[in-house]
Write a protein that holds these residues in place. Structure first.
Motif, PDB file in Angstrom:
ATOM      1  N   GLY A 121      38.088  22.020 -14.693  1.00  0.00           N
ATOM      2  CA  GLY A 121      38.070  20.514 -14.149  1.00  0.00           C
ATOM      3  C   GLY A 121      37.051  20.377 -12.951  1.00  0.00           C
ATOM      4  N   ILE A 122      36.026  21.350 -12.798  1.00  0.00           N
ATOM      5  CA  ILE A 122      35.269  21.265 -11.556  1.00  0.00           C
ATOM      6  C   ILE A 122      34.085  20.295 -11.955  1.00  0.00           C
ATOM      7  N   PRO A 123      33.862  19.297 -11.148  1.00  0.00           N
ATOM      8  CA  PRO A 123      32.816  18.179 -11.556  1.00  0.00           C
ATOM      9  C   PRO A 123      31.335  18.993 -11.708  1.00  0.00           C
ATOM     10  N   SER A 124      30.754  18.528 -12.985  1.00  0.00           N
ATOM     11  CA  SER A 124      29.424  19.340 -13.094  1.00  0.00           C
ATOM     12  C   SER A 124      28.460  18.397 -13.744  1.00  0.00           C
ATOM     13  N   LEU A 125      27.364  18.616 -13.662  1.00  0.00           N
ATOM     14  CA  LEU A 125      26.018  17.791 -14.131  1.00  0.00           C
ATOM     15  C   LEU A 125      25.014  18.757 -14.305  1.00  0.00           C
ATOM     16  N   ILE A 126      24.326  18.374 -15.742  1.00  0.00           N
ATOM     17  CA  ILE A 126      23.220  19.217 -16.052  1.00  0.00           C
ATOM     18  C   ILE A 126      21.837  18.351 -15.972  1.00  0.00           C
ATOM     19  N   GLN A 127      20.727  19.308 -15.937  1.00  0.00           N
ATOM     20  CA  GLN A 127      19.460  18.395 -15.832  1.00  0.00           C
ATOM     21  C   GLN A 127      18.653  18.857 -16.737  1.00  0.00           C
ATOM     22  N   GLU A 128      18.299  18.105 -17.948  1.00  0.00           N
ATOM     23  CA  GLU A 128      17.430  18.576 -18.852  1.00  0.00           C
ATOM     24  C   GLU A 128      15.887  18.142 -18.814  1.00  0.00           C
ATOM     25  N   GLN A 129      15.201  19.081 -18.714  1.00  0.00           N
ATOM     26  CA  GLN A 129      13.754  18.832 -18.507  1.00  0.00           C
ATOM     27  C   GLN A 129      12.963  18.374 -19.445  1.00  0.00           C
ATOM     28  N   ASN A 130      13.381  18.675 -20.622  1.00  0.00           N
ATOM     29  CA  ASN A 130      12.317  18.380 -21.807  1.00  0.00           C
ATOM     30  C   ASN A 130      12.710  17.070 -22.908  1.00  0.00           C
ATOM     31  N   SER A 131      11.807  16.905 -23.427  1.00  0.00           N
ATOM     32  CA  SER A 131      11.916  15.646 -24.441  1.00  0.00           C
ATOM     33  C   SER A 131      12.750  15.999 -25.696  1.00  0.00           C
ATOM     34  N   TYR A 132      12.970  17.297 -25.935  1.00  0.00           N
ATOM     35  CA  TYR A 132      13.702  17.901 -26.936  1.00  0.00           C
ATOM     36  C   TYR A 132      14.923  19.042 -26.250  1.00  0.00           C
ATOM     37  N   PRO A 133      15.806  18.710 -26.050  1.00  0.00           N
ATOM     38  CA  PRO A 133      16.805  19.651 -25.390  1.00  0.00           C
ATOM     39  C   PRO A 133      17.180  21.017 -26.149  1.00  0.00           C
ATOM     40  N   ASN A 137      22.245  22.793 -23.276  1.00  0.00           N
ATOM     41  CA  ASN A 137      22.467  21.633 -22.754  1.00  0.00           C
ATOM     42  C   ASN A 137      23.108  20.943 -23.828  1.00  0.00           C
ATOM     43  N   LYS A 138      22.746  20.825 -25.083  1.00  0.00           N
ATOM     44  CA  LYS A 138      23.280  20.009 -26.137  1.00  0.00           C
ATOM     45  C   LYS A 138      24.953  20.290 -26.275  1.00  0.00           C
ATOM     46  N   LEU A 139      25.056  21.344 -26.033  1.00  0.00           N
ATOM     47  CA  LEU A 139      26.633  21.672 -26.169  1.00  0.00           C
ATOM     48  C   LEU A 139      27.301  21.438 -25.151  1.00  0.00           C
ATOM     49  N   LEU A 140      26.859  21.747 -24.048  1.00  0.00           N
ATOM     50  CA  LEU A 140      27.466  21.469 -22.581  1.00  0.00           C
ATOM     51  C   LEU A 140      27.460  19.985 -22.464  1.00  0.00           C
ATOM     52  N   SER A 141      26.556  19.043 -22.940  1.00  0.00           N
ATOM     53  CA  SER A 141      26.724  17.696 -22.449  1.00  0.00           C
ATOM     54  C   SER A 141      28.176  16.982 -22.830  1.00  0.00           C
ATOM     55  N   LYS A 142      28.595  17.474 -24.013  1.00  0.00           N
ATOM     56  CA  LYS A 142      29.973  16.770 -24.075  1.00  0.00           C
ATOM     57  C   LYS A 142      31.041  17.035 -23.394  1.00  0.00           C
ATOM     58  N   LYS A 143      30.968  18.044 -22.482  1.00  0.00           N
ATOM     59  CA  LYS A 143      31.982  18.273 -21.641  1.00  0.00           C
ATOM     60  C   LYS A 143      31.638  18.003 -19.939  1.00  0.00           C
ATOM     61  N   VAL A 144      30.261  17.972 -19.580  1.00  0.00           N
ATOM     62  CA  VAL A 144      29.985  17.816 -18.104  1.00  0.00           C
ATOM     63  C   VAL A 144      30.102  16.437 -17.870  1.00  0.00           C
ATOM     64  N   ASP A 145      30.255  15.831 -16.555  1.00  0.00           N
ATOM     65  CA  ASP A 145      30.265  14.557 -16.106  1.00  0.00           C
ATOM     66  C   ASP A 145      28.831  14.026 -16.433  1.00  0.00           C
TER      67      ASP A 145
END
Length: 367
Positions: A121-133, A137-145
């Protein structure tokens, strides 16, 4: 200021400079806003972040993790053990450090670390640099804030309601490159009356670009061009003997990138997302030679987006032998064209990306 003292941030990203430098840029901006905050980086224990992050002044812990190969290898058989080991170590790191926010910028190590963070439950953010992830990051995006991205149209990969279009974080020293041409040339002891070509194949190097440069060393000398050539650490032993030539400097890696950019009159580069973002800010005439060996050919897409706006020149690897010398000769002899490319690429820069990402991190501090 007391409430600011307590903040603790974990950042994870690595494998290549394209994942490490965004994480460092985000940390630097957080540090400027919260001077008393504590920072910890988490990377893959055998990758370049273990050197580069301490050089930037931050502590780092390594996980025993690597990617999955596309074919059956011993490394693949080890993957489940590495994953379990990394999840256990990530849990220990998070329990000991107790971060307020966890930030991932891609790469293998960010997967287990963010998975543990979101499960706690820790607040989390991902930063995706590319036009194709990437898959992590694709997997994590469902769970992060929050998911900060640099390109439009990524709703097909990420939950739309979490997306923030920010651009890519850029090292702040690059914003100060303008007007430092003399300082840059002096930093590399270059001849001021010659054109300077900066060659960048990415932090690990680019075989095809290195072959092109080696094959054209006499051509460059004939055109009064001196080279600052980052060949990558994988290739340095193969090419370092060219340092004997007066007009050539071969480097495994350039630690003072700001001065290298300042010294350059023309730049040859791969078209990775961070390179493209940096080159927009630097605003020098650029020739992109995208790597054809990346997911969804995203480097070519990155380069095309710039070249279509007459802001850079795109040459595909397969066309180098037939097109490079003519194109380069025209560019070196046409000052007007160089000025146009500079002006147009600079117009595409998203200089507030780091600030905008850290604004999103700050929103998570109140969660």
């Amino acid at each position: 200021m007391n409430n600011k003292k307590a903040y603790r941030f974990i950042l994870s990203g690595g494998g290549t400079g394209g994942h490490i430098y965004p994480a460092v840029a985000i940390a630097d901006e957080l540090k400027s806003r919260y001077p008393d905050a504590e920072f910890l980086f988490v990377g893959a224990s055998d990758r370049m972040e273990m050197d580069k992050v301490p050089q930037a002044g931050y502590k780092i812990k390594g996980l025993w993790i690597s990617g999955i190969q596309r074919r059956l290898t011993l490394k693949n058989l080890m993957f489940p053990f590495k994953l379990i080991s990394s999840l256990l170590k990530s849990r220990k790191i998070i329990n000991n450090f107790r971060p307020n926010v966890v930030i991932g910028t891609g790469g293998f190590a960010s997967g287990p670390l963010l998975k543990v963070a979101v499960s706690k439950g820790i607040p989390s953010l991902i930063q995706e640099q590319n036009s194709y992830p990437g898959i992590t990051n694709k997997l994590l995006s469902k769970k992060v804030d929050t998911v900060c991205v640099a390109y439009e149209g990524l709703e097909r990969f990420f939950p739309k309601e979490k997306l923030k279009l920010t651009g890519n974080p850029i090292r702040q020293d690059l914003l100060k490159v303008k007007g430092k041409e003399i300082e840059g040339k002096d930093a590399f002891t270059l001849i001021h009356s010659k054109h300077t070509l900066l060659v960048l194949g990415g932090s690990l190097g680019a075989r095809r670009i290195n072959e092109l440069i080696e094959a054209n060393l006499q051509f460059f000398e004939d055109n009064n061009v001196q080279l600052v050539w980052q060949c990558g650490k994988l290739y340095y032993d193969q090419y370092k003997h060219h340092n004997e030539l007066k007009h050539v400097q071969v480097h495994a890696f350039l630690n003072n990138m700001d001065m290298a950019y300042a010294a350059a009159d023309i730049i040859i580069s791969r078209a990775g997302a961070i390179s493209v973002s940096e080159l927009c800010i630097v605003g020098k005439p650029t020739i992109f030679i995208p790597s054809p060996n990346v997911a969804e050919d995203h480097q070519t897409k990155n380069a095309q987006a710039i070249a279509e706006k007459e802001a850079a020149i795109l040459v595909r690897e397969k066309d180098l032998d037939t097109e490079f010398q003519n194109m380069f000769s025209e560019l070196i002899s046409n000052e007007e064209k160089r000025k146009t490319l500079s002006k147009n690429i600079e117009a595409l820069a998203l200089i507030n990306a780091t600030n905008d990402i850290v604004d999103e991190v700050e929103k998570l501090l109140t969660k």
